[in-house]
Motif scaffolding. Structure first.
Motif, PDB file in Angstrom:
ATOM      1  N   THR A  11       7.954   1.314  -5.308  1.00 43.56           N
ATOM      2  CA  THR A  11       7.887   1.927  -3.985  1.00 43.56           C
ATOM      3  C   THR A  11       6.445   2.082  -3.531  1.00 43.56           C
ATOM      4  O   THR A  11       6.102   1.790  -2.384  1.00 43.56           O
ATOM      5  CB  THR A  11       8.591   3.301  -4.001  1.00 43.56           C
ATOM      6  OG1 THR A  11       9.929   3.128  -4.470  1.00 43.56           O
ATOM      7  CG2 THR A  11       8.602   3.942  -2.639  1.00 43.56           C
ATOM      8  N   ALA A  15       4.373  -0.089  -0.536  1.00 41.51           N
ATOM      9  CA  ALA A  15       3.699   0.626   0.552  1.00 41.51           C
ATOM     10  C   ALA A  15       2.277   0.113   0.746  1.00 41.51           C
ATOM     11  O   ALA A  15       1.829  -0.115   1.871  1.00 41.51           O
ATOM     12  CB  ALA A  15       3.689   2.131   0.271  1.00 41.51           C
ATOM     13  N   GLU A  18       2.181  -3.426   2.197  1.00 37.47           N
ATOM     14  CA  GLU A  18       2.533  -3.460   3.619  1.00 37.47           C
ATOM     15  C   GLU A  18       1.318  -3.234   4.509  1.00 37.47           C
ATOM     16  O   GLU A  18       1.278  -3.685   5.650  1.00 37.47           O
ATOM     17  CB  GLU A  18       3.616  -2.419   3.920  1.00 37.47           C
ATOM     18  CG  GLU A  18       4.250  -2.604   5.272  1.00 37.47           C
ATOM     19  CD  GLU A  18       5.523  -1.804   5.442  1.00 37.47           C
ATOM     20  OE1 GLU A  18       5.617  -1.109   6.480  1.00 37.47           O
ATOM     21  OE2 GLU A  18       6.409  -1.877   4.572  1.00 37.47           O
ATOM     22  N   GLU A 134      14.670   5.707  -2.587  1.00 38.86           N
ATOM     23  CA  GLU A 134      14.527   6.475  -1.355  1.00 38.86           C
ATOM     24  C   GLU A 134      13.694   7.731  -1.506  1.00 38.86           C
ATOM     25  O   GLU A 134      13.159   8.255  -0.547  1.00 38.86           O
ATOM     26  CB  GLU A 134      15.885   6.818  -0.762  1.00 38.86           C
ATOM     27  CG  GLU A 134      16.727   7.797  -1.591  1.00 38.86           C
ATOM     28  CD  GLU A 134      17.538   7.148  -2.688  1.00 38.86           C
ATOM     29  OE1 GLU A 134      17.024   7.068  -3.819  1.00 38.86           O
ATOM     30  OE2 GLU A 134      18.669   6.752  -2.437  1.00 38.86           O
ATOM     31  N   ILE A 145      13.770   8.686   6.685  1.00 41.29           N
ATOM     32  CA  ILE A 145      12.437   8.376   6.167  1.00 41.29           C
ATOM     33  C   ILE A 145      12.600   8.110   4.679  1.00 41.29           C
ATOM     34  O   ILE A 145      13.119   8.947   3.942  1.00 41.29           O
ATOM     35  CB  ILE A 145      11.444   9.555   6.351  1.00 41.29           C
ATOM     36  CG1 ILE A 145      11.289   9.932   7.811  1.00 41.29           C
ATOM     37  CG2 ILE A 145      10.093   9.229   5.712  1.00 41.29           C
ATOM     38  CD1 ILE A 145      10.567   8.922   8.651  1.00 41.29           C
ATOM     39  N   SER A 146      12.139   6.963   4.226  1.00 47.20           N
ATOM     40  CA  SER A 146      12.209   6.641   2.799  1.00 47.20           C
ATOM     41  C   SER A 146      10.894   7.015   2.127  1.00 47.20           C
ATOM     42  O   SER A 146       9.880   7.254   2.791  1.00 47.20           O
ATOM     43  CB  SER A 146      12.472   5.149   2.598  1.00 47.20           C
ATOM     44  OG  SER A 146      11.328   4.402   2.990  1.00 47.20           O
ATOM     45  N   LYS A 148       9.056   4.981   0.471  1.00 48.06           N
ATOM     46  CA  LYS A 148       8.110   3.908   0.803  1.00 48.06           C
ATOM     47  C   LYS A 148       7.487   4.158   2.177  1.00 48.06           C
ATOM     48  O   LYS A 148       6.271   4.079   2.337  1.00 48.06           O
ATOM     49  CB  LYS A 148       8.785   2.544   0.789  1.00 48.06           C
ATOM     50  CG  LYS A 148       7.774   1.410   1.050  1.00 48.06           C
ATOM     51  CD  LYS A 148       8.439   0.093   1.309  1.00 48.06           C
ATOM     52  CE  LYS A 148       8.563  -0.029   2.769  1.00 48.06           C
ATOM     53  NZ  LYS A 148       8.685  -1.205   3.458  1.00 48.06           N
ATOM     54  N   GLU A 149       8.302   4.509   3.169  1.00 49.10           N
ATOM     55  CA  GLU A 149       7.768   4.765   4.512  1.00 49.10           C
ATOM     56  C   GLU A 149       6.794   5.932   4.508  1.00 49.10           C
ATOM     57  O   GLU A 149       5.774   5.901   5.198  1.00 49.10           O
ATOM     58  CB  GLU A 149       8.906   5.059   5.487  1.00 49.10           C
ATOM     59  CG  GLU A 149       9.755   3.865   5.831  1.00 49.10           C
ATOM     60  CD  GLU A 149      10.949   4.253   6.681  1.00 49.10           C
ATOM     61  OE1 GLU A 149      11.119   3.640   7.738  1.00 49.10           O
ATOM     62  OE2 GLU A 149      11.696   5.167   6.280  1.00 49.10           O
ATOM     63  N   VAL A 152       3.685   4.571   3.074  1.00 49.38           N
ATOM     64  CA  VAL A 152       3.055   3.656   4.041  1.00 49.38           C
ATOM     65  C   VAL A 152       2.218   4.467   5.018  1.00 49.38           C
ATOM     66  O   VAL A 152       1.082   4.101   5.335  1.00 49.38           O
ATOM     67  CB  VAL A 152       4.101   2.794   4.783  1.00 49.38           C
ATOM     68  CG1 VAL A 152       3.506   2.161   6.035  1.00 49.38           C
ATOM     69  CG2 VAL A 152       4.665   1.716   3.872  1.00 49.38           C
ATOM     70  N   HIS A 153       2.762   5.573   5.493  1.00 53.10           N
ATOM     71  CA  HIS A 153       2.025   6.436   6.429  1.00 53.10           C
ATOM     72  C   HIS A 153       0.723   6.927   5.805  1.00 53.10           C
ATOM     73  O   HIS A 153      -0.344   6.875   6.425  1.00 53.10           O
ATOM     74  CB  HIS A 153       2.908   7.616   6.847  1.00 53.10           C
ATOM     75  CG  HIS A 153       2.259   8.524   7.823  1.00 53.10           C
ATOM     76  ND1 HIS A 153       1.847   9.779   7.490  1.00 53.10           N
ATOM     77  CD2 HIS A 153       1.938   8.355   9.119  1.00 53.10           C
ATOM     78  CE1 HIS A 153       1.294  10.351   8.542  1.00 53.10           C
ATOM     79  NE2 HIS A 153       1.328   9.506   9.539  1.00 53.10           N
ATOM     80  N   LYS A 156      -1.735   4.063   5.540  1.00 50.91           N
ATOM     81  CA  LYS A 156      -2.320   3.778   6.863  1.00 50.91           C
ATOM     82  C   LYS A 156      -3.451   4.745   7.168  1.00 50.91           C
ATOM     83  O   LYS A 156      -4.497   4.343   7.694  1.00 50.91           O
ATOM     84  CB  LYS A 156      -1.258   3.897   7.963  1.00 50.91           C
ATOM     85  CG  LYS A 156      -0.348   2.729   8.087  1.00 50.91           C
ATOM     86  CD  LYS A 156       0.624   2.953   9.252  1.00 50.91           C
ATOM     87  CE  LYS A 156       1.595   1.817   9.406  1.00 50.91           C
ATOM     88  NZ  LYS A 156       2.531   2.048  10.528  1.00 50.91           N
TER      89      LYS A 156
END
Length: 168
Positions: A11, A15, A18, A134, A145-146, A148-149, A152-153, A156
């Protein structure tokens, strides 16, 4: 440019990949040098920094990244927290934190007793490897919202800070 993340958790690796689209991204198991289950914002942040720094110490990478999940207490409530750190060869350290979500009060005694949130979540959700899929955030947001997401945030935020500093 090579980016090494201080984890083999798929996970977390996904991220980072990505966001660092054109870089070589690999994962490496390194210890966080904090509790297996960080119990504060400060400890979770420290774990992320430690992981990122160890990537630079043990490989020839250009950037080390650490992503760490933990819990924090606000008044009488426990929240999921997560931190990331990006460290460069020039010893620049960038940190960022992400989403927070309330955890059930029944988790408090287990976490204070040394249990890890990932293990608690497997039993609570009656699923296997929640931390590699998840995550708690995915369970408690009904998979809007997972994990990974969420990471990712954070990545970023790290990438943006690093990119901005590079322009100076």
């Amino acid at each position: 440019m090579e980016v090494v993340i201080g984890s083999k958790n798929p996970t977390k690796i996904k991220a980072v990949k990505e966001i660092f689209l054109t870089e070589i991204v690999t994962g490496q198991d390194v210890p966080s040098k904090v509790s297996a289950q960080p119990l504060s914002d400060s400890e979770t942040r420290e774990g992320a920094i430690n992981r990122a720094m160890q990537c630079l110490e043990t490989t020839a990478c250009d950037i080390g990244i650490g992503l760490e999940g933990g819990v924090m207490q606000v008044s009488d409530h426990l929240y999921l927290c997560n931190w990331g750190a990006l460290v460069t060869r020039e010893n620049e350290v960038f940190t960022a934190s992400g989403a927070r979500v309330l955890l059930p009060g029944e988790f408090n005694d287990m976490l204070q007793g040394g249990a890890e949130l990932g293990d608690i979540m497997d039993a609570y959700a009656k699923r296997k490897d929640v931390r590699k899929n998840e995550g708690a955030i995915g369970i408690f947001t009904n998979e809007h919202i997972s994990r990974k997401e969420m990471f990712v945030h954070v990545v970023k935020l790290l990438y943006g800070q690093w990119e901005y500093a590079m322009k100076k």
